[in-house]
Design an enzyme around this catalytic site. Sequence first.
Site, PDB file in Angstrom:
ATOM      1  N   SER A   1      -7.954  -0.157   0.655  1.00  0.00           N
ATOM      2  CA  SER A   1      -8.355   0.846   1.641  1.00  0.00           C
ATOM      3  C   SER A   1      -7.365   2.000   1.531  1.00  0.00           C
ATOM      4  O   SER A   1      -6.405   2.083   2.284  1.00  0.00           O
ATOM      5  CB  SER A   1      -8.344   0.238   3.053  1.00  0.00           C
TER       6      SER A   1
ATOM      7  N   ARG B   1     -14.004   2.829  12.417  1.00  0.00           N
ATOM      8  CA  ARG B   1     -13.070   3.873  12.859  1.00  0.00           C
ATOM      9  C   ARG B   1     -13.265   5.157  12.067  1.00  0.00           C
ATOM     10  O   ARG B   1     -13.336   6.256  12.631  1.00  0.00           O
ATOM     11  CB  ARG B   1     -11.641   3.369  12.697  1.00  0.00           C
TER      12      ARG B   1
ATOM     13  N   HIS C   1      -4.428  -4.851  -0.066  1.00  0.00           N
ATOM     14  CA  HIS C   1      -4.093  -5.438   1.242  1.00  0.00           C
ATOM     15  C   HIS C   1      -4.480  -6.908   1.286  1.00  0.00           C
ATOM     16  O   HIS C   1      -5.405  -7.299   2.008  1.00  0.00           O
ATOM     17  CB  HIS C   1      -4.822  -4.678   2.354  1.00  0.00           C
TER      18      HIS C   1
ATOM     19  N   GLU D   1      -2.948  -8.989   2.796  1.00  0.00           N
ATOM     20  CA  GLU D   1      -2.614  -9.461   4.147  1.00  0.00           C
ATOM     21  C   GLU D   1      -3.744  -9.235   5.153  1.00  0.00           C
ATOM     22  O   GLU D   1      -3.702  -9.779   6.262  1.00  0.00           O
ATOM     23  CB  GLU D   1      -1.334  -8.774   4.650  1.00  0.00           C
TER      24      GLU D   1
ATOM     25  N   CYS E   1       0.818  -1.211   0.000  1.00  0.00           N
ATOM     26  CA  CYS E   1       0.000   0.000   0.000  1.00  0.00           C
ATOM     27  C   CYS E   1       0.855   1.265   0.000  1.00  0.00           C
ATOM     28  O   CYS E   1       1.559   1.534  -0.951  1.00  0.00           O
ATOM     29  CB  CYS E   1      -0.995  -0.037   1.148  1.00  0.00           C
TER      30      CYS E   1
ATOM     31  N   LYS F   1     -12.237   7.567  -0.931  1.00  0.00           N
ATOM     32  CA  LYS F   1     -11.407   6.397  -0.634  1.00  0.00           C
ATOM     33  C   LYS F   1     -11.792   5.207  -1.498  1.00  0.00           C
ATOM     34  O   LYS F   1     -12.980   4.922  -1.698  1.00  0.00           O
ATOM     35  CB  LYS F   1     -11.578   6.034   0.843  1.00  0.00           C
TER      36      LYS F   1
END
Length: 344
Positions: A192, A249, A235, A237, A142, A163
Amino acid sequence: MPIKIPSGLPARAILDSERIFALEKPEAERQRVRPLKLVILNLMPKKIETETQLLRLISKSPLQVEVDFMKTSTHESTHVSADHLLKFYENLDAFADNYYDGFVVTGAPVEHMPFEEVDYWEEFKTILDWASTHVFSTMYLCWGAMGALYQRYGVRKVDYAEKVFGVFPQYLQDEYCFLTNGFDEIALQPHSRLAGVDERDVRANPDLQILTWGPESGPGLIATRDFSEVFALGHWEYGKYTLAEEYERDMAKGMSNVPFPKNYFPHDDPSIEPLFAWRAHANLLWRNWLNWVYQTTPYDLTEVPQLRAEKRLGTDRSIRHEPGGPRKDGFAPFAHDGYGVIRG
């Protein structure tokens, strides 16, 4: 083979509960093998969560892998205890004379900022310079990928008004590429981020190749021709619930540029468990990368600087995998609803 981790690392308990075989130093040294040496520069605020996610993937390799953890000295982490950092992390100075088979550079929640305004940017550049002579192959994730592409190859960052958030289809570009060998024609990848890379800059650089690409998310996996550097813009992972936690969040912060995560909750209903639909490709990518490193890295790691200087890092550089677009027939799978297996 197991992964070799520092004694007392908190991730050990989670890995044990998931039946992942991890050895601490005294146990690992009883095995008479030369483990792959890996160092992780962890730039994420939640250090322990990121450690666990990465160690899960590294553990899927049949190789013994010894892992060290690096941190920056010019940025103070606030989401992890000072004791954890002191016990398990070191700054670049401690690694300056070490050589590694592999290096992992994580993302960081700073992609909305110009690179030069990130408080550890100058240190980040110094670390990249060190890696270019002390590491056989590096995997960037990222923001780490964006920063490295910009610093080392002049690939510009592109800021987004909204986003890129959710799970997006990525089209395989070269089925015979070592890193994506075994990938399905379409792989799902979590994203993200509030920025991406200028795809024109990537395609114009003869040292880079695009390995997966998506119509909404753009390049998801980029690599140098010799695989000395691998750049994952998404991502793979991430765990099953990471996007959900990030959404909660961001909403709590009142962020207005974060959409509801695409293709993540079945029927777009957050009361239903998200579908963990990217795990197989995540494991395959990391297994392929570690396998390639194992097959091509020198036994004596002090040979790495000369191999890097002579551009002799295993892959025959006369081979050219030209980056291309999506399928030649223009077929867009499940285009009517984003991705049919997720939305009803």
